[in-house]
Design an enzyme around this catalytic site. Structure first.
Site, PDB file in Angstrom:
ATOM      1  N   HIS A  25      19.053   2.208   3.177  1.00 36.05           N
ATOM      2  CA  HIS A  25      17.941   3.091   2.808  1.00 36.05           C
ATOM      3  C   HIS A  25      17.070   2.548   1.686  1.00 36.05           C
ATOM      4  O   HIS A  25      15.847   2.572   1.787  1.00 36.05           O
ATOM      5  CB  HIS A  25      18.534   4.439   2.397  1.00 36.05           C
ATOM      6  CG  HIS A  25      17.528   5.496   2.079  1.00 36.05           C
ATOM      7  ND1 HIS A  25      16.560   5.902   2.974  1.00 36.05           N
ATOM      8  CD2 HIS A  25      17.327   6.251   0.958  1.00 36.05           C
ATOM      9  CE1 HIS A  25      15.821   6.868   2.433  1.00 36.05           C
ATOM     10  NE2 HIS A  25      16.252   7.080   1.198  1.00 36.05           N
ATOM     11  N   GLY A  50      12.352  13.946   1.321  1.00 37.89           N
ATOM     12  CA  GLY A  50      12.889  14.897   0.346  1.00 37.89           C
ATOM     13  C   GLY A  50      11.850  15.358  -0.641  1.00 37.89           C
ATOM     14  O   GLY A  50      11.596  16.563  -0.791  1.00 37.89           O
ATOM     15  N   GLY A  51      11.215  14.426  -1.337  1.00 34.03           N
ATOM     16  CA  GLY A  51      10.191  14.812  -2.279  1.00 34.03           C
ATOM     17  C   GLY A  51      10.151  13.922  -3.488  1.00 34.03           C
ATOM     18  O   GLY A  51      10.573  12.763  -3.446  1.00 34.03           O
ATOM     19  N   ARG A 110      20.506   4.862  -6.943  1.00 33.29           N
ATOM     20  CA  ARG A 110      19.331   5.673  -7.284  1.00 33.29           C
ATOM     21  C   ARG A 110      19.587   7.165  -7.058  1.00 33.29           C
ATOM     22  O   ARG A 110      20.154   7.560  -6.039  1.00 33.29           O
ATOM     23  CB  ARG A 110      18.150   5.233  -6.412  1.00 33.29           C
ATOM     24  CG  ARG A 110      16.902   6.049  -6.623  1.00 33.29           C
ATOM     25  CD  ARG A 110      15.758   5.512  -5.799  1.00 33.29           C
ATOM     26  NE  ARG A 110      16.026   5.562  -4.391  1.00 33.29           N
ATOM     27  CZ  ARG A 110      15.785   6.620  -3.617  1.00 33.29           C
ATOM     28  NH1 ARG A 110      15.282   7.727  -4.139  1.00 33.29           N
ATOM     29  NH2 ARG A 110      16.031   6.579  -2.324  1.00 33.29           N
ATOM     30  N   GLU A 138      18.508  18.415  -4.538  1.00 34.11           N
ATOM     31  CA  GLU A 138      19.133  17.306  -3.809  1.00 34.11           C
ATOM     32  C   GLU A 138      20.356  16.847  -4.582  1.00 34.11           C
ATOM     33  O   GLU A 138      20.561  17.228  -5.744  1.00 34.11           O
ATOM     34  CB  GLU A 138      18.126  16.164  -3.598  1.00 34.11           C
ATOM     35  CG  GLU A 138      17.064  16.529  -2.564  1.00 34.11           C
ATOM     36  CD  GLU A 138      16.070  15.433  -2.292  1.00 34.11           C
ATOM     37  OE1 GLU A 138      16.387  14.262  -2.550  1.00 34.11           O
ATOM     38  OE2 GLU A 138      14.969  15.746  -1.831  1.00 34.11           O
ATOM     39  N   SER A 156      12.502   7.763  -6.342  1.00 35.08           N
ATOM     40  CA  SER A 156      11.776   6.537  -5.978  1.00 35.08           C
ATOM     41  C   SER A 156      10.266   6.736  -5.982  1.00 35.08           C
ATOM     42  O   SER A 156       9.527   5.875  -6.493  1.00 35.08           O
ATOM     43  CB  SER A 156      12.240   6.011  -4.622  1.00 35.08           C
ATOM     44  OG  SER A 156      12.187   7.024  -3.666  1.00 35.08           O
ATOM     45  N   LEU A 157       9.783   7.844  -5.413  1.00 30.81           N
ATOM     46  CA  LEU A 157       8.336   8.089  -5.470  1.00 30.81           C
ATOM     47  C   LEU A 157       7.909   8.201  -6.929  1.00 30.81           C
ATOM     48  O   LEU A 157       6.851   7.711  -7.334  1.00 30.81           O
ATOM     49  CB  LEU A 157       7.984   9.373  -4.707  1.00 30.81           C
ATOM     50  CG  LEU A 157       8.192   9.342  -3.186  1.00 30.81           C
ATOM     51  CD1 LEU A 157       7.942  10.727  -2.578  1.00 30.81           C
ATOM     52  CD2 LEU A 157       7.282   8.315  -2.517  1.00 30.81           C
ATOM     53  N   HIS A 161      21.808   5.628   2.960  1.00 29.51           N
ATOM     54  CA  HIS A 161      21.632   7.084   3.032  1.00 29.51           C
ATOM     55  C   HIS A 161      22.748   7.653   3.890  1.00 29.51           C
ATOM     56  O   HIS A 161      23.050   7.106   4.953  1.00 29.51           O
ATOM     57  CB  HIS A 161      20.267   7.425   3.627  1.00 29.51           C
ATOM     58  CG  HIS A 161      19.872   8.845   3.362  1.00 29.51           C
ATOM     59  ND1 HIS A 161      20.446   9.904   4.013  1.00 29.51           N
ATOM     60  CD2 HIS A 161      18.986   9.375   2.475  1.00 29.51           C
ATOM     61  CE1 HIS A 161      19.916  11.030   3.554  1.00 29.51           C
ATOM     62  NE2 HIS A 161      19.030  10.733   2.617  1.00 29.51           N
ATOM     63  N   ARG A 172      24.792   9.943  -3.846  1.00 32.62           N
ATOM     64  CA  ARG A 172      24.569   9.476  -2.481  1.00 32.62           C
ATOM     65  C   ARG A 172      25.569   8.415  -2.026  1.00 32.62           C
ATOM     66  O   ARG A 172      26.033   8.424  -0.888  1.00 32.62           O
ATOM     67  CB  ARG A 172      23.147   8.918  -2.433  1.00 32.62           C
ATOM     68  CG  ARG A 172      22.628   8.682  -1.083  1.00 32.62           C
ATOM     69  CD  ARG A 172      21.162   8.361  -1.153  1.00 32.62           C
ATOM     70  NE  ARG A 172      20.353   9.555  -1.256  1.00 32.62           N
ATOM     71  CZ  ARG A 172      19.030   9.552  -1.319  1.00 32.62           C
ATOM     72  NH1 ARG A 172      18.379   8.408  -1.309  1.00 32.62           N
ATOM     73  NH2 ARG A 172      18.351  10.666  -1.382  1.00 32.62           N
ATOM     74  N   ALA A 227       3.317   3.022  -5.120  1.00 33.96           N
ATOM     75  CA  ALA A 227       3.237   2.188  -6.324  1.00 33.96           C
ATOM     76  C   ALA A 227       1.997   1.297  -6.297  1.00 33.96           C
ATOM     77  O   ALA A 227       1.260   1.201  -7.289  1.00 33.96           O
ATOM     78  CB  ALA A 227       4.500   1.339  -6.464  1.00 33.96           C
ATOM     79  N   SER A 240       0.805  -1.224   0.000  1.00 28.12           N
ATOM     80  CA  SER A 240       0.000   0.000   0.000  1.00 28.12           C
ATOM     81  C   SER A 240       0.838   1.273   0.000  1.00 28.12           C
ATOM     82  O   SER A 240       0.404   2.308   0.498  1.00 28.12           O
ATOM     83  CB  SER A 240      -0.933  -0.003   1.214  1.00 28.12           C
ATOM     84  OG  SER A 240      -0.179  -0.061   2.416  1.00 28.12           O
ATOM     85  N   ARG A 285       5.363   6.776   3.364  1.00 22.44           N
ATOM     86  CA  ARG A 285       5.076   7.926   4.241  1.00 22.44           C
ATOM     87  C   ARG A 285       6.320   8.471   4.933  1.00 22.44           C
ATOM     88  O   ARG A 285       6.290   9.550   5.518  1.00 22.44           O
ATOM     89  CB  ARG A 285       3.974   7.595   5.232  1.00 22.44           C
ATOM     90  CG  ARG A 285       4.413   6.798   6.428  1.00 22.44           C
ATOM     91  CD  ARG A 285       3.241   6.592   7.358  1.00 22.44           C
ATOM     92  NE  ARG A 285       3.586   5.627   8.363  1.00 22.44           N
ATOM     93  CZ  ARG A 285       3.365   5.801   9.654  1.00 22.44           C
ATOM     94  NH1 ARG A 285       2.793   6.874  10.101  1.00 22.44           N
ATOM     95  NH2 ARG A 285       3.720   4.857  10.501  1.00 22.44           N
ATOM     96  N   ASP A 294       9.422  -9.101   1.526  1.00 20.93           N
ATOM     97  CA  ASP A 294       8.469 -10.207   1.356  1.00 20.93           C
ATOM     98  C   ASP A 294       8.195 -10.537  -0.116  1.00 20.93           C
ATOM     99  O   ASP A 294       8.122 -11.705  -0.494  1.00 20.93           O
ATOM    100  CB  ASP A 294       7.134  -9.875   2.048  1.00 20.93           C
ATOM    101  CG  ASP A 294       7.319  -9.526   3.513  1.00 20.93           C
ATOM    102  OD1 ASP A 294       8.243 -10.073   4.142  1.00 20.93           O
ATOM    103  OD2 ASP A 294       6.553  -8.690   4.021  1.00 20.93           O
TER     104      ASP A 294
HETATM  105  C1  SIN Z   1      15.964  12.218   1.396  1.00 20.15           C
HETATM  106  O1  SIN Z   1      15.076  13.026   1.650  1.00 20.15           O
HETATM  107  O2  SIN Z   1      17.154  12.457   1.562  1.00 20.15           O
HETATM  108  C2  SIN Z   1      15.585  10.874   0.882  1.00 20.15           C
HETATM  109  C3  SIN Z   1      14.881  11.006  -0.387  1.00 20.15           C
HETATM  110  C4  SIN Z   1      15.156   9.819  -1.251  1.00 20.15           C
HETATM  111  O3  SIN Z   1      15.555   8.781  -0.746  1.00 20.15           O
HETATM  112  O4  SIN Z   1      15.026   9.948  -2.464  1.00 20.15           O
END
Ligand code: SIN
Length: 544
Positions: A357, A52-53, A392, A118, A397-398, A238, A290, A19, A16, A48, A217
């Site tokens: 992360h 970052g965004g 990444r 970022e 990712s979002l 991270h 990163r 994606a 949930s 949630r 899972d």
């Molecule tokens: C972050 O806010 O640093 C993480 C955001 C992400 O993993 O893309």
């Protein structure tokens, strides 16, 4: 199977986060009967926690080509360029869809989206909501929409396994929590298609930004069903999580993330003597990719006997009071967590360390979420779409969850109508089950295997398959994992099933890391001679 004329396909979405929710909403729009199952409550997905965004080309002076290039560069040459182009080109439409679904991205006084920067982005293309509460805002809006849709929701339903019949995935076996009974009950749900949206596997490691639900899972279920997986050696750490726990729990994760956006606003990384050290590793300093920044911190910590480095945000505005007001407004969630730990980050640098992360690899998919198993789809972090390559790019990712979730949700009806499940042939040869082909000689006898437990597994992976690895450590991890896997256990509770899943994913991850002998992106082997971004002086010191 139903046809295009009678499109009442039964679709099960497992998970949930962004994606899974987007896939469910798109599939139901196409007339599917969608059941979404989740092992906790709907809102408790990893989404949630995203601070970052979401990245996307939303401004006139930004360019798709630049987002593509930044993503490919961060991916260290291992991303699939076609998938990356799909991500960048379709991203803006998906972000506009989120806005229509009620996500209030932060805007300035003129009503324009506020831009965020970022690491490794050549343009400040990150949109955020509630300052640093983007994931929460997205999750809330999508859950609200789902609750008024025709999607049936089953909460507290744990995915035990995929049901495979006649070489097709035809449903799921669940452990449905029958509170207050301890063990729940087993149920099988049949369907025309199953979509894995189960997220990542941060629980593999002793320190992670992920909430406890991230136990791999979906990847484990796909592996058990014979599905292809790939890139599991690429686990992103991270760079900056807050050292130390809050008195009042500020997060579902054990390590509290301090968003990269804080460095995007100008915060710097300093060692215990106050020296900025990130430029030793990369010309972009704190805003390097990163994986580079995380390793620079780990190296610095090693040089100061494991003590954390510091993130310095004290200079972001002209005075401490102005900085305090800015931090509270721009990063309200982080501000609360920092202060719960008794720290005043407007006046003093805060201690930070890296933590596990994001898993770049996962269940191999094509551009529509199709996996190597007919009628099984995978979207979000559980999937390996090829977008992220070896590392990444921040806030992709979002976006990936939204773009490929929508694609999968739109593909199911036409796929079923065509009568064939097109991905099967294309992906069958791409199995990433590298553990099956471990190089001889890398596996050591496991004389020292402690009794199996989640804690022991997490510590093993942290030490032997973490931010920096080598053949000896990976070989040791592989042999301990093999010893644990050789013992027959009969999981009955959700936690026991999760432990088995972690073990399956850990074996595949370590196996893949053993096979990949060169350092690339997030997979860094200290015993490898190929060090693209590591300065020669550091390399020499490490080798010595
Ligand atoms: C972050 O806010 O640093 C993480 C955001 C992400 O993993 O893309």
């Amino acid at each position: 199977m139903t046809t295009a004329q009678t499109p009442a396909l039964d679709v099960i979405v497992v998970g949930s986060g962004i994606a899974g929710l987007i896939t469910a909403l798109h599939a139901v729009e196409h007339g599917c009967r969608v059941t979404l199952v989740t092992k906790d409550v709907l809102e408790h997905a990893n989404t949630r926690y995203a601070q970052g965004g979401i990245a996307g080309v939303m401004f006139d002076d930004d360019h798709i080509e630049d987002h593509v290039r930044d993503t490919l560069t961060a991916g260290a040459g291992l991303s699939d360029p076609v998938a990356v182009r799909v991500l960048a080109e379709e991203g803006p439409a998906r972000i506009r869809e989120l806005v229509e679904l009620g996500v209030a991205f932060d805007r300035d006084a003129e009503g324009a989206f506020v831009k965020g920067l970022e690491a490794a982005h050549s343009y400040p293309r990150i949109l955020h909501s509630g300052g640093d509460a983007t994931g929460t805002a997205i999750e809330k809006a999508l859950v609200a929409r789902l609750r008024v849709s025709d999607v049936r929701v089953i909460e507290h339903a744990f995915l035990v396994d995929l049901v495979v019949r006649d070489a097709r995935v035809t449903g799921v076996e669940l452990l449905v929590d029958d509170r207050p009974a301890e063990l729940g009950r087993r149920e099988t749900l049949e369907s025309d298609a199953v979509v894995l949206a189960t997220g990542g596997a941060g629980e593999l490691y002793a320190h992670t930004t992920n909430p406890p639900v991230a136990t791999g899972d979906g990847i484990a279920a796909a592996i058990r069903a014979g599905g292809a997986v790939a890139d599991l050696e690429f686990f992103q750490f991270h760079p900056t999580v807050l050292e130390g726990k809050a008195d009042a729990a500020g997060s579902g994760a054990d390590s509290f993330l301090v968003s990269e956006a804080v460095r995007g606003e100008g915060a710097t990384l300093i060692d215990e003597h106050g020296r900025r050290f990130a430029f030793d590793a990369h010309p972009d300093g704190e805003l390097a990719p990163r994986d580079v920044v995380a390793r620079a911190i780990a190296r610095q910590m090693e040089q100061q006997d494991g003590r954390p480095v510091f993130l310095d945000a004290t200079h972001l505005r002209a005075t401490p009071d102005e900085t305090a007001a800015f931090l509270a407004r721009r990063f309200p969630t982080i501000d609360r967590a920092v202060r719960e730990r008794g720290l005043d980050w407007a006046r003093e640098p805060i201690p930070v360390t890296p933590a596990a992360h994001y898993l770049m690899g996962g269940v191999t998919t094509d551009l529509f979420g199709r996996t190597s198993l007919p009628s099984l789809y995978a979207v979000g972090e559980v999937a390996r779409t090829g977008v992220h390559g070896a590392n990444r790019l921040a806030s992709n990712s979002l976006l990936e969850g939204a773009v490929f979730g929508a694609r999968a949700g739109d593909a199911i009806v036409p796929d079923a109508a065509s009568g064939v499940w097109p991905a099967a042939d294309a992906l069958a040869g791409s199995s990433g089950l590298a553990s099956a082909s471990r190089p001889a000689g890398d596996t050591l006898p496991a004389a020292d295997a402690p009794p199996f437990s989640r804690d022991a597994l997490q510590q093993l992976l942290w030490e032997d398959a973490g931010l920096v690895r080598d053949g000896a450590g990976l070989g040791h991890a592989a042999s301990v994992l093999a010893a644990w896997a050789a013992v027959a256990r009969s999981p009955r509770t959700e936690a026991e099933f999760e432990d088995e899943n972690l073990l399956v994913v850990a074996e595949a991850l370590v196996g893949a890391a053993l096979v990949r002998r060169e350092s690339v992106g997030a997979h860094f082997r200290r015993d490898d001679a190929v060090r693209h971004e590591t300065p020669v002086a550091t390399l020499t010191a490490e080798v010595a």
